[in-house]
Structure formats: C-alpha cells, structure tokens
Motif scaffolding. Structure first.
Motif, PDB file in Angstrom:
ATOM      1  N   PRO A   2      57.059 -37.320 -47.090  1.00 20.39           N
ATOM      2  CA  PRO A   2      56.992 -38.677 -46.520  1.00 20.39           C
ATOM      3  C   PRO A   2      56.428 -39.735 -47.475  1.00 20.39           C
ATOM      4  CG  PRO A   2      56.005 -37.079 -45.024  1.00 20.39           C
ATOM      5  CD  PRO A   2      56.250 -36.375 -46.311  1.00 20.39           C
ATOM      6  N   LEU A   3      55.717 -39.328 -48.510  1.00 20.08           N
ATOM      7  CA  LEU A   3      55.022 -40.288 -49.370  1.00 20.08           C
ATOM      8  C   LEU A   3      55.929 -41.343 -50.011  1.00 20.08           C
ATOM      9  CD1 LEU A   3      52.399 -37.910 -51.017  1.00 20.08           C
ATOM     10  CD2 LEU A   3      52.092 -39.472 -49.078  1.00 20.08           C
ATOM     11  N   PRO A   4      57.059 -40.976 -50.626  1.00 18.21           N
ATOM     12  CA  PRO A   4      57.907 -42.015 -51.227  1.00 18.21           C
ATOM     13  C   PRO A   4      58.464 -43.003 -50.185  1.00 18.21           C
ATOM     14  CG  PRO A   4      58.521 -39.858 -52.056  1.00 18.21           C
ATOM     15  CD  PRO A   4      57.550 -39.638 -50.945  1.00 18.21           C
ATOM     16  N   LYS A  20      57.557 -47.082 -50.064  1.00 16.81           N
ATOM     17  CA  LYS A  20      58.578 -48.134 -50.039  1.00 16.81           C
ATOM     18  C   LYS A  20      58.312 -49.109 -48.898  1.00 16.81           C
ATOM     19  CE  LYS A  20      63.545 -48.761 -50.194  1.00 16.81           C
ATOM     20  NZ  LYS A  20      64.843 -48.107 -50.171  1.00 16.81           N
ATOM     21  N   VAL A  21      57.993 -48.586 -47.727  1.00 17.33           N
ATOM     22  CA  VAL A  21      57.766 -49.427 -46.549  1.00 17.33           C
ATOM     23  C   VAL A  21      56.523 -50.289 -46.712  1.00 17.33           C
ATOM     24  CG1 VAL A  21      57.122 -49.327 -44.100  1.00 17.33           C
ATOM     25  CG2 VAL A  21      58.984 -47.937 -44.946  1.00 17.33           C
ATOM     26  N   THR A  22      55.495 -49.736 -47.324  1.00 17.55           N
ATOM     27  CA  THR A  22      54.232 -50.469 -47.450  1.00 17.55           C
ATOM     28  C   THR A  22      54.153 -51.289 -48.729  1.00 17.55           C
ATOM     29  OG1 THR A  22      53.159 -48.575 -48.514  1.00 17.55           O
ATOM     30  CG2 THR A  22      52.977 -48.749 -46.105  1.00 17.55           C
ATOM     31  N   ASP A  23      55.223 -51.315 -49.496  1.00 18.63           N
ATOM     32  CA  ASP A  23      55.245 -52.014 -50.792  1.00 18.63           C
ATOM     33  C   ASP A  23      54.070 -51.590 -51.660  1.00 18.63           C
ATOM     34  OD1 ASP A  23      57.614 -53.444 -50.320  1.00 18.63           O
ATOM     35  OD2 ASP A  23      56.526 -54.952 -49.151  1.00 18.63           O
ATOM     36  N   SER A  24      53.891 -50.305 -51.742  1.00 21.64           N
ATOM     37  CA  SER A  24      52.797 -49.717 -52.519  1.00 21.64           C
ATOM     38  C   SER A  24      52.971 -50.033 -53.999  1.00 21.64           C
ATOM     39  CB  SER A  24      52.786 -48.203 -52.313  1.00 21.64           C
ATOM     40  OG  SER A  24      51.893 -47.585 -53.197  1.00 21.64           O
ATOM     41  N   MET A  68      62.523 -45.675 -42.473  1.00 22.17           N
ATOM     42  CA  MET A  68      63.848 -46.146 -42.896  1.00 22.17           C
ATOM     43  C   MET A  68      64.354 -47.242 -41.964  1.00 22.17           C
ATOM     44  SD  MET A  68      65.527 -42.582 -44.227  1.00 22.17           S
ATOM     45  CE  MET A  68      67.036 -43.331 -44.755  1.00 22.17           C
ATOM     46  N   MET A  69      63.972 -47.204 -40.716  1.00 17.85           N
ATOM     47  CA  MET A  69      64.378 -48.237 -39.770  1.00 17.85           C
ATOM     48  C   MET A  69      63.647 -49.560 -40.023  1.00 17.85           C
ATOM     49  SD  MET A  69      66.724 -47.154 -37.810  1.00 17.85           S
ATOM     50  CE  MET A  69      67.457 -46.006 -38.939  1.00 17.85           C
ATOM     51  N   LEU A  70      62.439 -49.476 -40.617  1.00 17.48           N
ATOM     52  CA  LEU A  70      61.668 -50.686 -40.871  1.00 17.48           C
ATOM     53  C   LEU A  70      62.133 -51.431 -42.108  1.00 17.48           C
ATOM     54  CD1 LEU A  70      58.071 -49.416 -40.055  1.00 17.48           C
ATOM     55  CD2 LEU A  70      59.496 -50.930 -38.682  1.00 17.48           C
ATOM     56  N   LYS A  71      62.746 -50.769 -43.048  1.00 18.80           N
ATOM     57  CA  LYS A  71      63.181 -51.425 -44.282  1.00 18.80           C
ATOM     58  C   LYS A  71      64.636 -51.766 -44.247  1.00 18.80           C
ATOM     59  CE  LYS A  71      60.163 -52.436 -47.315  1.00 18.80           C
ATOM     60  NZ  LYS A  71      60.022 -53.639 -47.955  1.00 18.80           N
TER      61      LYS A  71
END
Length: 181
Positions: free
Chosen positions: A28-30, A34-38, A178-181
């Motif tokens: 889940p990390l990648p 991506k979602v959190t703009d890490s 994936m639904m959030l981005k």
C-alpha cells in the motif's frame, strides 16, 4: 543409516507466511504516497519494495544439505553473501549442541566445533526438521531427544490468517487511494 545426500529447505508454510506478510505491509505504501503527495516518490518505494522482496526471498531460500561427511547450509548464488553466509561442518568436528534462549524466550541450538571458536546455528525452520535431528544424532552421537522446532506450525498458520485479513484491508486501502486520485 547410510546417507547418500539429503537436502532440506525452509518450510513452505514459513516462506508463504513471511512473504505474504512483507507484501501486505509494503504494497500500500506507493499508493498512499501518491495520494498524500508524499516527498518520497512512488517509484522509489516500488524499487525499495522489489529489492526488499528479493532479499527476503534469498534469505528464505536457505538450504541445508547433509551427507555422509558433513552438514552444510547454503544460499542461492545470486544472494549476496554479506547478508547471510553459508557454512559447513564435518560430522566428526561437531563436539556438542549448546542451548541458548532467544530474546523472545524461544530455544535455539548451536553446533560447537572442535576446531573453531565459532558456533553454528542448527537450522530449525526447515521442512523435515525431525528427520534432520535424527541424522544429527546418528552422525554425532549427541542426545537430541529434547530438541524441538523453534516455532510450531500453528503459530505460522495464525500469522498467515492474520496476514490474509491484512491483505483484504490493503485491497480496500489501495482501491480507496485509487478512487481519490
């Protein structure tokens, strides 16, 4: 017993459980990065996850080979020896098996050699452990009646079941990300 050659690998239950746990903790990390703009790139995370998986598979590819003259622990040729090195001992060099407790309260055994200050860990997570112990007894004359595997199969079964639930949660997490981005 006449022994031409026997080979033992780490138990498939242990391999599957530990690889599944690694995957469930890292996959889940990648997606979350991506979602959190890490600040850590998903590509870097994927690279680290793949390298870590290869190292784990290499460590879990340990093989114990016994024959008439020796016991030997080996790893695949592609696995870097600075992570884990194999070893070999001739049966006549083995003086004793010494008991040690682990930090978690488990019991492990080390071969003590006549010719070396070094001790060698008796591989305990292999399939066919009781047969290996029988061979050790026959080849060395050391009493091994009290030696048991480090962990019982039911422990790994429980961990595997918990890991499967974690993988279900991972699926939901990845789908949501994936639904959030």
């Amino acid at each position: 017993m006449t022994l031409s050659r026997s080979s033992f690998r780490i138990s498939p239950l242990i391999q599957v459980t530990l690889i599944s746990l690694y995957v469930s903790l890292t996959i889940p990390l990648p997606f979350l990065a991506k979602v959190t703009d890490s600040s850590v790139s998903p590509l870097i995370l994927w690279t680290g996850i793949i390298l870590g998986l290869l190292l784990l598979i290499g460590a879990l590819s340990e093989r114990v080979v016994v024959d008439e003259t020796q016991i030997k622990v080996t790893y695949p040729v592609w696995f870097p020896s600075f992570f884990r090195q194999g070893w070999s001992l001739n049966w006549q060099e083995i003086k004793d098996l010494k008991l040690r407790t682990t930090g978690q309260g488990g019991l492990v055994y080390y071969f003590i050699s006549e010719n070396s200050e070094k001790a060698y860990l008796l591989p305990m997570r292999i399939a066919g452990f009781s047969y290996l112990v029988k061979i050790v007894t026959e080849k060395t004359g050391i009493d091994t009646t009290d030696i048991r595997p480090l962990s019982q199969p039911w422990m790994y079964l429980i961990l595997l079941v918990v890991t499967l639930f974690l993988l279900l949660m991972d699926s939901w997490t990845i789908w949501t990300a994936m639904m959030l981005k």
